[in-house]
Design a protein around this motif. Structure first.
Motif, PDB file in Angstrom:
ATOM      1  N   LEU A 105       5.247   0.816  -4.587  1.00 10.30           N
ATOM      2  CA  LEU A 105       5.141   2.063  -3.842  1.00 10.30           C
ATOM      3  C   LEU A 105       5.732   3.166  -4.719  1.00 10.30           C
ATOM      4  N   ASP A 106       4.919   4.202  -5.009  1.00 10.64           N
ATOM      5  CA  ASP A 106       5.461   5.295  -5.824  1.00 10.64           C
ATOM      6  C   ASP A 106       6.036   6.383  -4.921  1.00 10.64           C
ATOM      7  N   ASP A 107       6.644   7.401  -5.520  1.00 10.49           N
ATOM      8  CA  ASP A 107       7.337   8.418  -4.739  1.00 10.49           C
ATOM      9  C   ASP A 107       6.410   9.329  -3.947  1.00 10.49           C
ATOM     10  N   SER A 108       5.107   9.252  -4.182  1.00 11.63           N
ATOM     11  CA  SER A 108       4.159  10.045  -3.392  1.00 11.63           C
ATOM     12  C   SER A 108       3.685   9.283  -2.151  1.00 11.63           C
ATOM     13  N   GLY A 109       4.100   8.025  -2.036  1.00 10.36           N
ATOM     14  CA  GLY A 109       3.664   7.209  -0.904  1.00 10.36           C
ATOM     15  C   GLY A 109       2.447   6.347  -1.219  1.00 10.36           C
ATOM     16  N   GLN A 110       1.917   6.456  -2.430  1.00 12.62           N
ATOM     17  CA  GLN A 110       0.765   5.657  -2.856  1.00 12.62           C
ATOM     18  C   GLN A 110       1.200   4.207  -3.058  1.00 12.62           C
ATOM     19  N   THR A 111       0.400   3.292  -2.528  1.00 11.38           N
ATOM     20  CA  THR A 111       0.701   1.869  -2.662  1.00 11.38           C
ATOM     21  C   THR A 111      -0.254   1.201  -3.629  1.00 11.38           C
ATOM     22  N   TYR A 112       0.265   0.296  -4.428  1.00 10.49           N
ATOM     23  CA  TYR A 112      -0.520  -0.485  -5.367  1.00 10.49           C
ATOM     24  C   TYR A 112      -0.233  -1.955  -5.108  1.00 10.49           C
ATOM     25  N   TYR A 113      -1.305  -2.754  -4.980  1.00  5.23           N
ATOM     26  CA  TYR A 113      -1.165  -4.168  -4.685  1.00  5.23           C
ATOM     27  C   TYR A 113      -1.613  -5.019  -5.860  1.00  5.23           C
TER      28      TYR A 113
END
Length: 168
Positions: free
Chosen positions: A151-159
């Motif tokens: 989870l990056d600081d912009s709220g974007q999630t990567y799986y």
């Protein structure tokens, strides 16, 4: 009259000896290194009188700077570590709901779990690492397969999951 006085003296003396013996036995038992203490809770205070360790079944709701932050998601039995200001800094315990065991470490304010491990008897385990700026990572097996989430600081999630292309 002398006989009554003799029997009274013997009775009182016997009662005093029995009471002294019983008191000495209890004192010995309470100081024995093999004694077992049964309690629902224990609070350890530092030299300033601030609670620093709580052991309980259940433990109290989480606190930040001595103020309750609301109820726990489920009752928890275990050990709570508190900072010098009364903020919850970590916990190790078992949940009354779902049979989970967990270990957490919190930031200095006691408001963010920066490290959390949860073991669920039906859903596997999860490890979460988080920063106060909301970035973080989670490694989990709760869906039956290993999964890695960022989870990056912009709220974007990567799986990252087996059989799925890796995140950029």
């Amino acid at each position: 009259m002398a006989r009554a006085l003799l029997f009274t003296t013997l009775g009182v003396s016997t009662l005093a000896l029995l009471t002294s013996g019983w008191t000495a036995w209890n004192l010995h038992r309470s100081q024995s290194p093999e004694r077992v203490v049964h309690a629902r809770g224990l609070v350890v205070h530092d030299a300033n009188g601030q609670a620093r360790v709580i052991v309980g079944a259940p433990v109290p709701d989480p606190a930040s700077k001595g103020r309750t932050q609301g109820p726990r998601a489920a009752a928890l039995s275990g050990v709570i570590l508190l900072g010098p200001d009364g903020s919850e800094r970590g916990a190790y315990g078992t949940s009354d709901r779902g049979g989970e065991a967990l270990l957490t470490l919190d930031d200095a304010s006691g408001t963010t779990e920066v490290f959390k491990v949860v073991a669920n008897p039906d859903r596997g385990a999860s490890l979460m690492v988080r920063h106060q700026n909301n970035t973080g990572a989670m490694l989990t097996s709760w869906q039956g397969k290993p999964e890695l989430l960022f989870l990056d600081d912009s709220g974007q999630t990567y799986y990252v999951r087996p059989g799925v292309n890796a995140a950029p």
